[in-house]
Design a protein around this motif. Structure first.
Motif, PDB file in Angstrom:
ATOM      1  N   THR A 163       1.042  -1.116   0.035  1.00 38.93           N
ATOM      2  CA  THR A 163       0.027   0.058   0.043  1.00 38.93           C
ATOM      3  C   THR A 163       0.915   1.132   0.164  1.00 38.93           C
ATOM      4  O   THR A 163       2.024   1.139   0.094  1.00 38.93           O
ATOM      5  CB  THR A 163      -0.895   0.011   1.027  1.00 38.93           C
ATOM      6  N   ASP A 165       1.044   3.484   2.352  1.00 39.33           N
ATOM      7  CA  ASP A 165       1.540   3.387   3.549  1.00 39.33           C
ATOM      8  C   ASP A 165       2.988   2.939   3.761  1.00 39.33           C
ATOM      9  O   ASP A 165       3.743   3.293   4.419  1.00 39.33           O
ATOM     10  CB  ASP A 165       0.721   2.788   4.739  1.00 39.33           C
ATOM     11  N   SER A 195      -4.147   9.365  -0.171  1.00 42.42           N
ATOM     12  CA  SER A 195      -3.998   8.203   0.339  1.00 42.42           C
ATOM     13  C   SER A 195      -4.560   8.514   2.205  1.00 42.42           C
ATOM     14  O   SER A 195      -5.249   7.307   2.555  1.00 42.42           O
ATOM     15  CB  SER A 195      -3.222   7.440   0.199  1.00 42.42           C
ATOM     16  N   LYS A 198      -8.275  10.578   2.234  1.00 40.98           N
ATOM     17  CA  LYS A 198      -9.467   9.585   1.909  1.00 40.98           C
ATOM     18  C   LYS A 198      -9.744   8.667   2.736  1.00 40.98           C
ATOM     19  O   LYS A 198     -10.795   7.817   2.844  1.00 40.98           O
ATOM     20  CB  LYS A 198      -9.246   9.156   0.426  1.00 40.98           C
ATOM     21  N   THR A 199      -8.937   8.229   3.770  1.00 39.05           N
ATOM     22  CA  THR A 199      -8.795   7.230   4.541  1.00 39.05           C
ATOM     23  C   THR A 199      -9.017   7.609   5.875  1.00 39.05           C
ATOM     24  O   THR A 199      -8.984   6.965   7.067  1.00 39.05           O
ATOM     25  CB  THR A 199      -7.868   6.267   4.541  1.00 39.05           C
ATOM     26  N   ASP A 263      -6.176   0.730  -4.151  1.00 37.09           N
ATOM     27  CA  ASP A 263      -7.667   0.970  -4.079  1.00 37.09           C
ATOM     28  C   ASP A 263      -7.996   2.384  -3.770  1.00 37.09           C
ATOM     29  O   ASP A 263      -9.213   2.713  -4.439  1.00 37.09           O
ATOM     30  CB  ASP A 263      -8.281   0.174  -3.068  1.00 37.09           C
ATOM     31  N   VAL A 264      -7.173   3.097  -3.155  1.00 41.14           N
ATOM     32  CA  VAL A 264      -7.386   4.459  -2.661  1.00 41.14           C
ATOM     33  C   VAL A 264      -6.518   5.316  -3.810  1.00 41.14           C
ATOM     34  O   VAL A 264      -5.179   5.137  -3.689  1.00 41.14           O
ATOM     35  CB  VAL A 264      -6.986   4.791  -1.406  1.00 41.14           C
ATOM     36  N   THR A 331     -11.863   3.895  -4.308  1.00 44.50           N
ATOM     37  CA  THR A 331     -11.965   5.239  -3.909  1.00 44.50           C
ATOM     38  C   THR A 331     -10.849   6.112  -4.764  1.00 44.50           C
ATOM     39  O   THR A 331      -9.816   5.936  -4.466  1.00 44.50           O
ATOM     40  CB  THR A 331     -11.627   5.289  -2.398  1.00 44.50           C
TER      41      THR A 331
END
Length: 363
Positions: A163, A165, A195, A198-199, A263-264, A331
């Motif tokens: 990801t 992150d 990222s 949006k989370t 996905d984001v 997303t």
């Protein structure tokens, strides 16, 4: 007969001959005009009337569009020649979007600019070269190509990067381009920031994350193509952020690429515009407008899709050839979600803004 009669006879005979000669000549010309000789004259006149002087278009674009335009341009040239009996010659320039923008403002006489972000196009407009409202001149707010961010890893993904992150983890070396020279690199920065936002993260958390991620960048390349070369050809880095289209293109060239489309993500929108001041100077607006409009056709959009750009044409996007190639992102953020380009520029990329602050902390 006296001595004065003979000359008069010669004169009268000469006048008669001359009259007959002129009459015969006139008749010959008249017959030729009514006969088959007229077909050649008509063809010559028509070809002269319909033959147009060659016209030239200068296209200035960001680096990763080169292969798409090189496939599209010959199709347009042939189409225009068939319809208008006129040759179109293209001059093309490719490079980092920021660098290309400065070149046009400084005097590179582009007729068309296809840049990585609307901010760069707007800079040219503010310099007086593009009319205000340019984004409304063509379909889709003049967005002619688009993509999303891709996360590329080494074979086997030894650092376990899955990801956004993970790019901030200790020991990870990240390859990306410089937001100061590359429009794509600005999108990369925004993908990282987005990222977090949006989370559910706030701006403090987003700032902390992007600061850590850019501390892991050993080298900032001038554009996305160079970043790809550094990662693949020079073997530097554990991860690469780039356009999805650049990665798809690498795969099509036979490179084995391990990548993830998170996905984001963020919608990377690339606009096109006519540089009005230069077009008016060159007197080529008709063909320039036709070329830009052609880029939105299914025929041209298919060429963009073949080299990794997400199709903006729904027919192409839903075709069997591309529907699996470009799966939807769960997303998907936009630059408008972050306040628009003016806000984004001031906040992140102006001299002394957040990106410069991050770079200063690395020294």
């Amino acid at each position: 007969m006296n001595l004065w009669q003979r000359p008069r006879l010669r004169i009268n005979s000469f006048k008669s001959f001359l009259s007959l000669f002129l009459a015969g000549t006139f008749l010959s010309v008249a017959l030729a005009a009514c006969g088959g000789g007229n077909q050649n004259n008509t063809n010559t006149d028509n070809s002269t009337a319909t033959k147009k002087q060659d016209v030239e278009i200068t296209l200035v674009s960001f680096a990763v569009t080169k292969i798409a335009h090189e496939a599209i341009i010959p199709k347009f040239v042939e189409k225009w020649k068939q319809e208008h009996r006129q040759n179109v010659n293209f001059k093309q320039s490719y490079g980092g979007s920021g660098s290309q923008t400065r070149a046009v403002i400084d005097g590179l006489e582009a007729d068309v600019v296809h840049l990585a972000l609307a901010l760069d196009t707007e800079k040219i407009a503010k310099a007086g070269l593009i009319r205000p409202g340019w984004e409304k001149e063509f379909p889709n707010n003049s967005i002619v190509s688009k993509s999303v961010g891709a996360l590329v890893t080494r074979e086997g993904n030894p650092k376990g990067i899955k990801t956004w992150d993970d790019l901030a983890n200790d020991g990870v070396k990240l390859i990306t381009a410089d937001p100061k020279t590359s429009g794509i690199a600005r999108w990369n920065f925004l993908a990282l920031w987005n990222s977090v936002i949006k989370t559910g993260g706030d701006e403090a958390k987003a700032t902390e994350f992007v600061t850590k991620a850019y501390k892991n960048v050993p080298i900032l390349t001038k554009d996305a193509r160079e970043a790809t070369d550094v990662f693949f050809k020079q073997g530097q880095g554990d991860a690469l952020i780039n356009y999805e289209n650049e990665i798809v293109l690498a795969q099509d060239k036979g490179l084995k690429v391990n990548y993830i489309i998170p996905d984001v993500n963020i919608s990377i929108d690339n606009p096109i515009a006519i540089v009005d001041k230069n077009v008016d100077k060159h007197g080529n607006r008709e063909v320039v407008e036709a070329f830009v409009k052609y880029l939105f056709t299914p025929e041209a959009q298919q060429e963009f899709a073949k080299v990794g750009f997400c199709p903006i044409d729904e027919t192409i996007a839903k075709s069997q050839e591309f529907v699996d190639k470009y799966p939807p992102v769960k997303t998907l953020g936009t630059v408008q979600d972050l306040g628009g380009w003016d806000t984004v520029q001031r906040k992140f990329f102006d001299d002394g803004a957040l990106f410069d602050q991050i770079q200063a902390k690395k020294r």
